[in-house]
Scaffold this motif. Structure first.
Motif, mmCIF file in Angstrom:
data_model
loop_
_atom_site.group_PDB
_atom_site.id
_atom_site.type_symbol
_atom_site.label_atom_id
_atom_site.label_comp_id
_atom_site.label_asym_id
_atom_site.label_seq_id
_atom_site.Cartn_x
_atom_site.Cartn_y
_atom_site.Cartn_z
ATOM 1 N N ALA A 1 -103.029 -20.918 60.299
ATOM 2 C CA ALA A 1 -103.252 -20.765 61.728
ATOM 3 C C ALA A 1 -102.193 -19.839 62.323
ATOM 4 C CB ALA A 1 -103.182 -22.137 62.410
ATOM 5 N N PRO A 2 -102.492 -19.207 63.436
ATOM 6 C CA PRO A 2 -101.459 -18.431 64.128
ATOM 7 C C PRO A 2 -100.292 -19.333 64.526
ATOM 8 C CG PRO A 2 -103.634 -17.903 64.990
ATOM 9 C CD PRO A 2 -103.794 -19.097 64.103
ATOM 10 N N GLY B 1 -105.978 -6.870 69.330
ATOM 11 C CA GLY B 1 -106.795 -6.879 68.132
ATOM 12 C C GLY B 1 -106.051 -7.230 66.856
ATOM 13 N N GLY B 2 -104.732 -7.296 66.944
ATOM 14 C CA GLY B 2 -103.933 -7.663 65.781
ATOM 15 C C GLY B 2 -103.380 -6.463 65.034
ATOM 16 N N THR B 3 -102.191 -6.640 64.479
ATOM 17 C CA THR B 3 -101.524 -5.609 63.674
ATOM 18 C C THR B 3 -101.096 -6.211 62.357
ATOM 19 O OG1 THR B 3 -100.671 -4.454 65.627
ATOM 20 C CG2 THR B 3 -99.556 -4.051 63.524
ATOM 21 N N LYS B 4 -101.488 -5.575 61.280
ATOM 22 C CA LYS B 4 -101.093 -6.049 59.960
ATOM 23 C C LYS B 4 -99.766 -5.409 59.581
ATOM 24 C CE LYS B 4 -102.688 -6.533 55.185
ATOM 25 N NZ LYS B 4 -102.597 -8.006 55.256
ATOM 26 N N TYR C 1 -100.061 -9.850 63.265
ATOM 27 C CA TYR C 1 -99.383 -10.218 64.500
ATOM 28 C C TYR C 1 -100.292 -9.901 65.684
ATOM 29 C CZ TYR C 1 -95.145 -10.833 61.783
ATOM 30 O OH TYR C 1 -94.211 -11.286 60.870
ATOM 31 N N TYR C 2 -100.410 -10.872 66.585
ATOM 32 C CA TYR C 2 -101.276 -10.738 67.758
ATOM 33 C C TYR C 2 -100.456 -10.888 69.039
ATOM 34 C CZ TYR C 2 -105.219 -11.473 64.573
ATOM 35 O OH TYR C 2 -106.126 -11.366 63.553
ATOM 36 N N GLN D 1 -97.741 -14.915 64.913
ATOM 37 C CA GLN D 1 -97.759 -14.478 63.522
ATOM 38 C C GLN D 1 -98.816 -15.284 62.783
ATOM 39 O OE1 GLN D 1 -94.879 -16.228 60.666
ATOM 40 N NE2 GLN D 1 -94.106 -14.145 60.410
ATOM 41 N N GLN D 2 -99.650 -14.615 62.009
ATOM 42 C CA GLN D 2 -100.667 -15.316 61.228
ATOM 43 C C GLN D 2 -100.633 -14.824 59.788
ATOM 44 O OE1 GLN D 2 -104.890 -14.720 62.141
ATOM 45 N NE2 GLN D 2 -105.305 -16.855 61.639
ATOM 46 N N LYS D 3 -100.254 -15.717 58.903
ATOM 47 C CA LYS D 3 -100.266 -15.416 57.475
ATOM 48 C C LYS D 3 -101.616 -15.790 56.900
ATOM 49 C CE LYS D 3 -95.279 -15.799 57.011
ATOM 50 N NZ LYS D 3 -94.119 -16.454 56.328
#
Lengths: 122, 108
Positions: free
Chosen positions: B42-43, B101-104, B85-86, B36-38
């Motif tokens: 940092a992740p 690639g990540g999901t918002k 989220y990665y 999780q990256q806000k």
């Protein structure tokens, strides 16, 4: 609790060398159960793995950066470092150091530094 | 290199369940991890080895992995869960990690 902290210049000129150090506290970098890694993230984009080092000196790099990257470890200082030469604007990113947990069933990044923004600009 | 595919965005109403997928060739045979990256942070690891949670991660976060899809499930979504989220695996062939690639995630 392991903590990692990146340090180094926030501004680098094009064609010069980016140098960052990651200081590990709360645990030994000599741990045989972990790799130590660098990852970067350009603004608004995803995560790009740069490379990793093991305390034995075993090192692996992302093939896309291999010709320009050097990662090293200094066990006496509990630090590992990144050098990226011939930088351009495309290397502008937040750079993270992270610990890799190694188990027989998989490897993952369990602790991360807070990240440091490096801008490549004249 | 091993390719992981995530949807760019997922939206869910607060209190509902969010499911974020991560696609890869025979990913069910691999160990999948989620971060999780806000914004500005940092992740942070929220799930490792498909379904295990690190200490301090709420039980609302769970994971599964089968066939060609791994899924991160967030139950009873809160506004504070809004983040990127990665997913990640370690490609044993190349000895490299691979990131999706990540999901918002947006809580509507």
């Amino acid at each position: 609790q392991v903590q990692l902290q990146e340090s180094g210049p926030g501004l680098v000129k094009p064609s010069q060398t980016l140098s960052l150090t990651c200081t590990v506290s709360g645990g030994s970098i000599r741990s045989g159960s972990h790799y130590w890694s660098w990852i970067r993230q350009p603004a608004g984009k995803g995560l790009e793995w740069i490379g990793r080092v093991y305390t034995s000196g075993n090192i692996k790099y992302n093939p896309s950066l291999k010709s320009r990257v050097t990662i090293s470890v200094d066990t006496s200082k509990n630090q590992f470092s990144l050098r990226l030469n011939s930088v351009s604007a495309a290397d502008t990113a937040v750079y993270y150091c992270a610990r890799v947990a190694m188990y027989s069933y998989g490897y993952w990044f369990d602790f991360w530094g807070q990240g440091t923004l490096v801008t490549v600009s004249s | 290199s091993y390719v992981l595919t995530q949807p760019p965005s997922v939206s869910v109403a607060p209190g509902q369940t969010a499911r974020i997928t991560c696609g890869g060739n025979n990913i069910g045979s691999k160990s999948v991890h989620w971060y999780q990256q806000k914004p500005g942070q940092a992740p942070m690891l929220v799930v490792y080895d498909n379904s295990a949670r690190p200490s301090g991660i709420p039980e609302r976060f769970s994971g599964s992995n089968s066939g060609n899809t791994a899924t991160l499930t967030i139950s009873r979504v809160e506004a504070g869960d809004e983040a990127d989220y990665y997913c990640q695996v370690w490609d044993n062939t190349s000895d490299h990690p691979a990131f999706g690639g990540g999901t918002k995630l947006t809580a509507l």
